[in-house]
Design an enzyme around this catalytic site. Structure first.
Site, PDB file in Angstrom:
ATOM      1  N   ASN A   8       0.876  -1.176   0.000  1.00 55.37           N
ATOM      2  CA  ASN A   8       0.000   0.000   0.000  1.00 55.37           C
ATOM      3  C   ASN A   8       0.909   1.220   0.000  1.00 55.37           C
ATOM      4  O   ASN A   8       1.510   1.552   1.017  1.00 55.37           O
ATOM      5  CB  ASN A   8      -0.902  -0.017   1.246  1.00 55.37           C
ATOM      6  N   LYS A  10       0.096   4.267  -0.284  1.00 55.66           N
ATOM      7  CA  LYS A  10      -0.526   5.492   0.255  1.00 55.66           C
ATOM      8  C   LYS A  10      -0.254   6.638  -0.730  1.00 55.66           C
ATOM      9  O   LYS A  10      -0.229   6.391  -1.931  1.00 55.66           O
ATOM     10  CB  LYS A  10      -0.042   5.746   1.686  1.00 55.66           C
ATOM     11  N   GLU A  95      -6.662   5.097   8.085  1.00 56.08           N
ATOM     12  CA  GLU A  95      -6.394   6.487   7.703  1.00 56.08           C
ATOM     13  C   GLU A  95      -7.621   7.115   7.053  1.00 56.08           C
ATOM     14  O   GLU A  95      -7.878   8.305   7.200  1.00 56.08           O
ATOM     15  CB  GLU A  95      -5.169   6.547   6.768  1.00 56.08           C
ATOM     16  N   GLU A 165      -5.154  -4.554  10.764  1.00 53.22           N
ATOM     17  CA  GLU A 165      -4.119  -3.526  10.910  1.00 53.22           C
ATOM     18  C   GLU A 165      -4.344  -2.764  12.210  1.00 53.22           C
ATOM     19  O   GLU A 165      -5.135  -1.805  12.235  1.00 53.22           O
ATOM     20  CB  GLU A 165      -4.187  -2.540   9.737  1.00 53.22           C
ATOM     21  N   GLY A 171       2.682   2.563  10.605  1.00 56.45           N
ATOM     22  CA  GLY A 171       3.643   3.652  10.393  1.00 56.45           C
ATOM     23  C   GLY A 171       4.406   4.048  11.641  1.00 56.45           C
ATOM     24  O   GLY A 171       5.073   5.084  11.660  1.00 56.45           O
TER      25      GLY A 171
HETATM   26  P1  13P Z   1       3.154   0.525   7.497  1.00 58.17           P
HETATM   27  O1  13P Z   1       3.591  -0.812   6.961  1.00 58.17           O
HETATM   28  O2  13P Z   1       3.909   1.680   6.941  1.00 58.17           O
HETATM   29  O3  13P Z   1       3.082   0.500   9.006  1.00 58.17           O
HETATM   30  O4  13P Z   1       1.643   0.728   6.985  1.00 58.17           O
HETATM   31  C1  13P Z   1       0.743  -0.296   7.142  1.00 58.17           C
HETATM   32  C2  13P Z   1      -0.479   0.058   6.392  1.00 58.17           C
HETATM   33  O5  13P Z   1      -1.203   0.957   6.743  1.00 58.17           O
HETATM   34  C3  13P Z   1      -0.784  -0.718   5.182  1.00 58.17           C
HETATM   35  O6  13P Z   1      -2.064  -0.461   4.729  1.00 58.17           O
END
Ligand code: 13P
Length: 253
Positions: A8, A10, A95, A165, A171
């Site tokens: 992902n 983002k 998010e 998650e 993050g």
């Molecule tokens: P990270 O791997 O950066 O923690 O993000 C996870 C995430 O939100 C995947 O959708």
């Protein structure tokens, strides 16, 4: 069982960087089979990258409209994704739930839109730190599942991939321990079994997401009810994404 590792990105990368990433993945994918590899890209790149994606790479959107065709300026529908060669979309990411108004009912409508277009929905669920510390993590996650996917007809439910998650792990560099992750995945599998039957539940991929990286992926992916991962930061560099996938026990099997 279908094993899946999905990136992902983002809101990261420019179009030429997306193309460079795919070029690095191309040869590697030919020699590394056994796991379905997906990547959720920014919307502007979807049509071009889905068309040019190397064999073995499924391109996903990070969002989809709850609406179908009509006067909805700025929205893109599931049918538009399908006609662009996109395999599906992430829905219910924390998010979007926390910052862009994706309530349980909006998330449910987006899932329905994807199901109607015969696309994959990567359905995200997860608790906040406060919810975990107050002992409500399982309750929160199962309620999200109930609101998001309980009503899906059983013949469509295998279009769903569930991604657990924990919000506190996204993050942050803090990963759920493999025991914590397995415990929640087992609860999710149990809930899916009750809702759709054990045989169907066993076929729904359950992904862990939240600071999953090359150093912790293999331990997480080795857990009984963890079928792969949804990878944020560690998917941006194709080499690091490859290392994460390489942690999957099903690779090349
Ligand atoms: P990270 O791997 O950066 O923690 O993000 C996870 C995430 O939100 C995947 O959708």
């Amino acid at each position: 069982m279908r094993n899946v590792v999905a990136g992902n990105w983002k809101s990261n990368k420019l179009l030429h960087e997306a193309r460079e990433w795919m070029a690095v993945m191309e040869g590697w994918l030919q020699n590394n089979r056994g796991v379905d590899v997906m990547v959720a890209m920014p919307a502007p790149y979807l049509a071009a990258c889905a068309t040019d994606a190397p064999l073995g790479l499924h391109v996903l959107a990070q969002n989809v409209s709850a609406e179908s065709f009509g006067a909805h300026t700025g929205e893109f529908t599931a049918d538009m994704l399908k006609s662009s060669g996109v395999s599906g979309a992430i829905v219910g990411h924390s998010e979007r739930r926390s910052r862009f108004g994706d309530s349980d009912s909006v998330v449910a409508a987006k899932v329905d839109a994807l199901m109607a277009a015969d696309l994959t929905a990567v359905f995200c669920c997860g608790e906040t730190l406060q919810q975990r510390e107050s002992g409500r993590a399982e309750d929160i996650v199962l309620k999200q599942l109930q609101a998001g996917i309980l009503r899906i007809p059983v013949d469509q439910i295998t279009q769903i991939i569930v991604a657990y998650e924990p919000v506190w792990a996204i993050g942050t560099g803090v990963t759920a321990t493999s025991d914590e992750a397995q415990e929640m995945h087992a609860s999710i599998r149990g809930w899916l079994s009750e809702a759709f039957g054990a045989e169907v539940a066993a076929r729904i991929p359950l992904l862990y997401g939240g600071s999953c990286n090359p150093s912790n992926a293999s331990e997480l992916f080795a857990q009984k009810d963890i079928n792969g991962g949804l990878i944020g930061g560690a998917s941006l560099d194709p080499k690091s994404f490859q290392s994460v996938i390489q942690g999957h026990p099903a690779l090349n099997s």
